[in-house]
Motif scaffolding. Structure first.
Motif, PDB file in Angstrom:
ATOM      1  N   ALA A   1       0.847  -1.196   0.000  1.00  0.00           N
ATOM      2  CA  ALA A   1       0.000   0.000   0.000  1.00  0.00           C
ATOM      3  C   ALA A   1       0.884   1.249   0.000  1.00  0.00           C
ATOM      4  O   ALA A   1       1.929   1.282   0.644  1.00  0.00           O
ATOM      5  N   ILE A   2       0.436   2.240  -0.735  1.00  0.00           N
ATOM      6  CA  ILE A   2       1.110   3.541  -0.771  1.00  0.00           C
ATOM      7  C   ILE A   2       0.349   4.445   0.197  1.00  0.00           C
ATOM      8  O   ILE A   2      -0.833   4.720  -0.012  1.00  0.00           O
ATOM      9  N   PRO A   3       0.997   4.912   1.266  1.00  0.00           N
ATOM     10  CA  PRO A   3       0.294   5.728   2.256  1.00  0.00           C
ATOM     11  C   PRO A   3      -0.158   7.080   1.700  1.00  0.00           C
ATOM     12  O   PRO A   3       0.400   7.585   0.718  1.00  0.00           O
ATOM     13  N   SER A   4      -1.153   7.653   2.328  1.00  0.00           N
ATOM     14  CA  SER A   4      -1.715   8.929   1.880  1.00  0.00           C
ATOM     15  C   SER A   4      -0.726  10.078   1.994  1.00  0.00           C
ATOM     16  O   SER A   4      -0.911  11.117   1.363  1.00  0.00           O
ATOM     17  N   SER A   5       0.351   9.902   2.747  1.00  0.00           N
ATOM     18  CA  SER A   5       1.360  10.957   2.898  1.00  0.00           C
ATOM     19  C   SER A   5       2.223  11.122   1.644  1.00  0.00           C
ATOM     20  O   SER A   5       2.881  12.145   1.480  1.00  0.00           O
ATOM     21  N   VAL A   6       2.212  10.145   0.742  1.00  0.00           N
ATOM     22  CA  VAL A   6       2.995  10.233  -0.503  1.00  0.00           C
ATOM     23  C   VAL A   6       2.268  11.158  -1.468  1.00  0.00           C
ATOM     24  O   VAL A   6       1.117  10.935  -1.818  1.00  0.00           O
ATOM     25  N   LYS A   7       2.959  12.208  -1.904  1.00  0.00           N
ATOM     26  CA  LYS A   7       2.351  13.215  -2.777  1.00  0.00           C
ATOM     27  C   LYS A   7       2.849  13.174  -4.211  1.00  0.00           C
ATOM     28  O   LYS A   7       2.240  13.758  -5.097  1.00  0.00           O
ATOM     29  N   SER A   8       3.961  12.466  -4.452  1.00  0.00           N
ATOM     30  CA  SER A   8       4.519  12.406  -5.794  1.00  0.00           C
ATOM     31  C   SER A   8       5.282  11.100  -5.954  1.00  0.00           C
ATOM     32  O   SER A   8       5.956  10.648  -5.029  1.00  0.00           O
ATOM     33  N   ILE A   9       5.175  10.496  -7.146  1.00  0.00           N
ATOM     34  CA  ILE A   9       5.922   9.281  -7.451  1.00  0.00           C
ATOM     35  C   ILE A   9       6.674   9.545  -8.750  1.00  0.00           C
ATOM     36  O   ILE A   9       6.071   9.861  -9.773  1.00  0.00           O
ATOM     37  N   GLY A  10       7.996   9.420  -8.685  1.00  0.00           N
ATOM     38  CA  GLY A  10       8.847   9.793  -9.809  1.00  0.00           C
ATOM     39  C   GLY A  10       9.115   8.677 -10.798  1.00  0.00           C
ATOM     40  O   GLY A  10       8.658   7.544 -10.646  1.00  0.00           O
ATOM     41  N   THR A  11       9.914   9.008 -11.803  1.00  0.00           N
ATOM     42  CA  THR A  11      10.307   8.088 -12.862  1.00  0.00           C
ATOM     43  C   THR A  11      10.944   6.835 -12.283  1.00  0.00           C
ATOM     44  O   THR A  11      11.823   6.921 -11.431  1.00  0.00           O
ATOM     45  N   ASN A  12      10.490   5.682 -12.743  1.00  0.00           N
ATOM     46  CA  ASN A  12      11.050   4.387 -12.331  1.00  0.00           C
ATOM     47  C   ASN A  12      11.096   4.194 -10.822  1.00  0.00           C
ATOM     48  O   ASN A  12      11.975   3.509 -10.303  1.00  0.00           O
ATOM     49  N   ALA A  13      10.152   4.763 -10.105  1.00  0.00           N
ATOM     50  CA  ALA A  13      10.115   4.634  -8.648  1.00  0.00           C
ATOM     51  C   ALA A  13      10.042   3.175  -8.212  1.00  0.00           C
ATOM     52  O   ALA A  13      10.508   2.820  -7.136  1.00  0.00           O
ATOM     53  N   PHE A  14       9.469   2.337  -9.053  1.00  0.00           N
ATOM     54  CA  PHE A  14       9.334   0.923  -8.725  1.00  0.00           C
ATOM     55  C   PHE A  14      10.179   0.059  -9.665  1.00  0.00           C
ATOM     56  O   PHE A  14       9.783  -1.043 -10.030  1.00  0.00           O
ATOM     57  N   ALA A  15      11.357   0.544 -10.022  1.00  0.00           N
ATOM     58  CA  ALA A  15      12.245  -0.184 -10.923  1.00  0.00           C
ATOM     59  C   ALA A  15      12.557  -1.573 -10.366  1.00  0.00           C
ATOM     60  O   ALA A  15      12.773  -1.732  -9.161  1.00  0.00           O
ATOM     61  N   THR A  16      12.537  -2.546 -11.222  1.00  0.00           N
ATOM     62  CA  THR A  16      12.827  -3.954 -10.919  1.00  0.00           C
ATOM     63  C   THR A  16      11.907  -4.567  -9.859  1.00  0.00           C
ATOM     64  O   THR A  16      12.306  -5.455  -9.127  1.00  0.00           O
ATOM     65  N   CYS A  17      10.677  -4.134  -9.802  1.00  0.00           N
ATOM     66  CA  CYS A  17       9.735  -4.673  -8.805  1.00  0.00           C
ATOM     67  C   CYS A  17       8.865  -5.764  -9.424  1.00  0.00           C
ATOM     68  O   CYS A  17       7.652  -5.739  -9.330  1.00  0.00           O
ATOM     69  N   THR A  18       9.477  -6.742 -10.028  1.00  0.00           N
ATOM     70  CA  THR A  18       8.742  -7.774 -10.749  1.00  0.00           C
ATOM     71  C   THR A  18       7.863  -8.639  -9.845  1.00  0.00           C
ATOM     72  O   THR A  18       6.955  -9.294 -10.325  1.00  0.00           O
ATOM     73  N   GLY A  19       8.091  -8.636  -8.541  1.00  0.00           N
ATOM     74  CA  GLY A  19       7.281  -9.428  -7.617  1.00  0.00           C
ATOM     75  C   GLY A  19       5.981  -8.761  -7.209  1.00  0.00           C
ATOM     76  O   GLY A  19       5.102  -9.391  -6.626  1.00  0.00           O
ATOM     77  N   LEU A  20       5.818  -7.487  -7.552  1.00  0.00           N
ATOM     78  CA  LEU A  20       4.615  -6.746  -7.181  1.00  0.00           C
ATOM     79  C   LEU A  20       3.466  -7.145  -8.097  1.00  0.00           C
ATOM     80  O   LEU A  20       3.563  -7.029  -9.315  1.00  0.00           O
ATOM     81  N   THR A  21       2.350  -7.621  -7.500  1.00  0.00           N
ATOM     82  CA  THR A  21       1.198  -8.039  -8.302  1.00  0.00           C
ATOM     83  C   THR A  21      -0.023  -7.155  -8.078  1.00  0.00           C
ATOM     84  O   THR A  21      -0.909  -7.097  -8.915  1.00  0.00           O
ATOM     85  N   GLU A  22      -0.093  -6.489  -6.925  1.00  0.00           N
ATOM     86  CA  GLU A  22      -1.216  -5.607  -6.619  1.00  0.00           C
ATOM     87  C   GLU A  22      -0.701  -4.405  -5.845  1.00  0.00           C
ATOM     88  O   GLU A  22       0.177  -4.536  -4.996  1.00  0.00           O
ATOM     89  N   LEU A  23      -1.255  -3.230  -6.136  1.00  0.00           N
ATOM     90  CA  LEU A  23      -0.836  -1.984  -5.498  1.00  0.00           C
ATOM     91  C   LEU A  23      -2.078  -1.193  -5.119  1.00  0.00           C
ATOM     92  O   LEU A  23      -2.990  -1.037  -5.932  1.00  0.00           O
ATOM     93  N   THR A  24      -2.119  -0.721  -3.868  1.00  0.00           N
ATOM     94  CA  THR A  24      -3.257   0.069  -3.396  1.00  0.00           C
ATOM     95  C   THR A  24      -2.770   1.418  -2.901  1.00  0.00           C
ATOM     96  O   THR A  24      -1.860   1.494  -2.073  1.00  0.00           O
ATOM     97  N   PHE A  25      -3.377   2.476  -3.412  1.00  0.00           N
ATOM     98  CA  PHE A  25      -3.102   3.834  -2.953  1.00  0.00           C
ATOM     99  C   PHE A  25      -4.101   4.165  -1.842  1.00  0.00           C
ATOM    100  O   PHE A  25      -5.305   3.982  -2.021  1.00  0.00           O
ATOM    101  N   GLU A  26      -3.591   4.654  -0.719  1.00  0.00           N
ATOM    102  CA  GLU A  26      -4.468   5.042   0.394  1.00  0.00           C
ATOM    103  C   GLU A  26      -4.895   6.498   0.295  1.00  0.00           C
ATOM    104  O   GLU A  26      -5.810   6.917   0.983  1.00  0.00           O
ATOM    105  N   GLY A  27      -4.227   7.264  -0.532  1.00  0.00           N
ATOM    106  CA  GLY A  27      -4.555   8.674  -0.738  1.00  0.00           C
ATOM    107  C   GLY A  27      -4.387   9.014  -2.200  1.00  0.00           C
ATOM    108  O   GLY A  27      -4.149   8.141  -3.033  1.00  0.00           O
TER     109      GLY A  27
END
Length: 78
Positions: A1-27
């Motif tokens: 989960a991405i907490p509501s305090s995160v206001k910006s996500i930059g280029t390739n922020a999740f580089a090489t995250c091949t194991g990630l299958t689901e992502l939830t934004f809280e804010g």
């Protein structure tokens, strides 16, 4: 989960995250780079609490993912 305090996500922020299958934004971040999730080749589901079009560049490079707009915490899987 991405907490509501995160206001910006930059280029390739999740580089090489091949194991990630689901992502939830809280804010709702102010911005997400158009390729922030590009390397997430196994990402299938992105849950967001905002309406379609509210944050630009969806699906942020995650071309295999389905976005669930207007997602609420009560809908989260346990």
């Amino acid at each position: 989960a991405i907490p509501s305090s995160v206001k910006s996500i930059g280029t390739n922020a999740f580089a090489t995250c091949t194991g990630l299958t689901e992502l939830t934004f809280e804010g709702t971040p102010d911005s997400i780079n158009g390729i922030a999730l590009r390397s997430c080749t196994n990402l299938k589901v992105i849950n967001v609490p905002w309406a379609e079009g509210e944050v630009a560049n969806a699906p942020w490079g995650a071309t295999s993912a389905t976005i669930n707009y207007n997602f609420t915490k009560g809908e989260m899987k346990t």
